[in-house]
Design an enzyme around this catalytic site. Structure first.
Site, PDB file in Angstrom:
ATOM      1  N   GLU A 250      -0.767   1.017   9.154  1.00 17.88           N
ATOM      2  CA  GLU A 250       0.619   0.602   8.935  1.00 17.88           C
ATOM      3  C   GLU A 250       1.416   0.659  10.237  1.00 17.88           C
ATOM      4  O   GLU A 250       2.158  -0.262  10.558  1.00 17.88           O
ATOM      5  CB  GLU A 250       1.279   1.530   7.897  1.00 17.88           C
ATOM      6  CG  GLU A 250       0.706   1.415   6.487  1.00 17.88           C
ATOM      7  CD  GLU A 250       1.097   0.112   5.812  1.00 17.88           C
ATOM      8  OE1 GLU A 250       2.083  -0.521   6.251  1.00 17.88           O
ATOM      9  OE2 GLU A 250       0.411  -0.282   4.858  1.00 17.88           O
TER      10      GLU A 250
ATOM     11  N   ASP B 156       8.055 -11.771   4.959  1.00 18.47           N
ATOM     12  CA  ASP B 156       7.287 -12.446   3.907  1.00 18.47           C
ATOM     13  C   ASP B 156       8.004 -12.417   2.554  1.00 18.47           C
ATOM     14  O   ASP B 156       7.382 -12.416   1.504  1.00 18.47           O
ATOM     15  CB  ASP B 156       5.901 -11.797   3.776  1.00 18.47           C
ATOM     16  CG  ASP B 156       5.987 -10.281   3.587  1.00 18.47           C
ATOM     17  OD1 ASP B 156       7.097  -9.784   3.328  1.00 18.47           O
ATOM     18  OD2 ASP B 156       4.954  -9.608   3.698  1.00 18.47           O
TER      19      ASP B 156
END
Length: 349
Positions: A127, A145
């Site tokens: 991450e 996104d």
């Protein structure tokens, strides 16, 4: 009373014998480190055994790369040793959690601070490209996104067209509760954080600018109530379901639980074939944990790089971390610091 006294005397004698034996066991040499190069004659310890380097070596596990002096293995196995400062090592891991969080995790998951610290390192590497996961309680970034913002140590989202079931709203409600609200609410949590926004259906619409919103979240980095809320939300949304899936299959190792949590976090807990639920359904029905998890990692590998939230080859590396630990036998994630460093030694693209 006579029987009790006899038993006690025998027990005391045995205990005394054990103490004398322990006293004769040599202390362990410095712990082996996978990142350190060793030359002939260097001494290390690994899991209660002392080893001596036969020649230059780096990254070779002593337990699986050792033998007698004429075995041609890089390590020469020695005798059992007495591990020192175990409590200190455990406290180093525990220091990454508040006492309340440690108790909450132990009670609800059966895993301790060392195990959860290692799980979080493995979760955080793909991450944030860092093992220091504790720096990200105040993390905040807008996603490109259409999932809104991502915040905190497990990337809670505020939601959007591509995420209609965000966990950010639950996090703000938990923050309100952890701060002492009699009737916790999302609005109350937003107010406490100094954030402006409102719910639009299941989506948390933030009306502050990115600079303001992320500045407010960053300001909560060391807020005790925010940290507690983070763990309670993480547990309710991802960890609890992952535990249930492990336990109903008869599995209880930290590695399996962590693998399920990482999958749920990255791909969703339930839903389509790419979610944790979907991958589990394709992994067979073996009751042998190693056999099942080998299949699970193979199935997950087919999904990760096609998942829009991973960019190849990040996804496959994300899975490989866990599968490599399985191959090394590090299923309990205890005394596994060197192993965790070894398997996370890859470059995030």
């Amino acid at each position: 009373m006579l029987a009790f006294s006899t038993s006690a005397a025998a027990s005391g004698s045995a205990a005394g014998s054990q103490v004398r034996v322990a006293a004769r066991v040599a202390p362990c040499d410095s712990a082996w480190n996978g990142a350190t190069p060793y030359v002939s004659g260097n001494k290390v310890s690994y899991r209660g055994i002392n080893y001596t380097a036969a020649y230059w070596t780096q990254g070779n596990y002593p337990a699986s790369s050792s033998g007698s002096a004429d075995s041609a293995q890089p390590w020469i196995a020695g005798t059992a040793c007495r591990v020192a400062k175990v409590a200190a090592a455990a406290s180093d891991h525990d220091a990454n959690f508040s006492p309340a969080t440690l108790q909450f995790l132990k009670t609800n998951t059966g895993l301790d601070g060392e195990q959860w610290d290692n799980i979080m390192k493995l979760v955080n590497k793909p991450e944030q490209d860092s093992l220091d996961w504790t720096k990200f309680y105040g993390y905040c970034e807008p996603l490109g996104d259409k999932r809104g913002y991502t915040i905190g140590i497990f990337g809670a989202t505020t939601g959007g067209p591509n995420d209609t079931g965000p966990d950010g709203p639950a996090l703000f409600k938990e923050y309100d509760a952890a701060s002492g609200a009699a009737k916790p609410s999302i609005a109350g949590g937003l107010t406490r954080a100094g954030v402006h926004g409102s719910m639009q259906g299941s989506i948390l619409n933030i009306t502050d600018s990115t600079t303001v919103f992320c500045g407010k979240i960053g300001g909560l980095q060391n807020n005790a109530a925010w940290r507690e809320a983070m763990w309670h939300t993480f547990y309710n949304v991802y960890i609890k379901y992952s535990l249930q899936q492990a336990r109903q299959r008869g599995f209880s190792s930290a590695l399996t639980i962590g693998s399920f949590v990482d999958t749920a976090l990255n791909q969703g807990a339930d839903g389509d074939s790419g979610s944790l639920e979907g991958v589990l359904a394709k992994s067979g029905s073996s009751t042998n944990e190693k056999t099942f998890m080998t299949s699970f990692y193979a199935q997950r590998t087919k999904v990760v790089d096609t998942n829009e939230y991973n960019q190849p080859p990040n996804g496959k590396n994300r899975v490989k971390q866990w599968s490599s630990l399985l191959g090394l036998g590090e299923t309990d994630l205890k005394d596994a610091d060197a192993a965790v460093i070894k398997v996370t030694n890859w470059t995030l693209k």
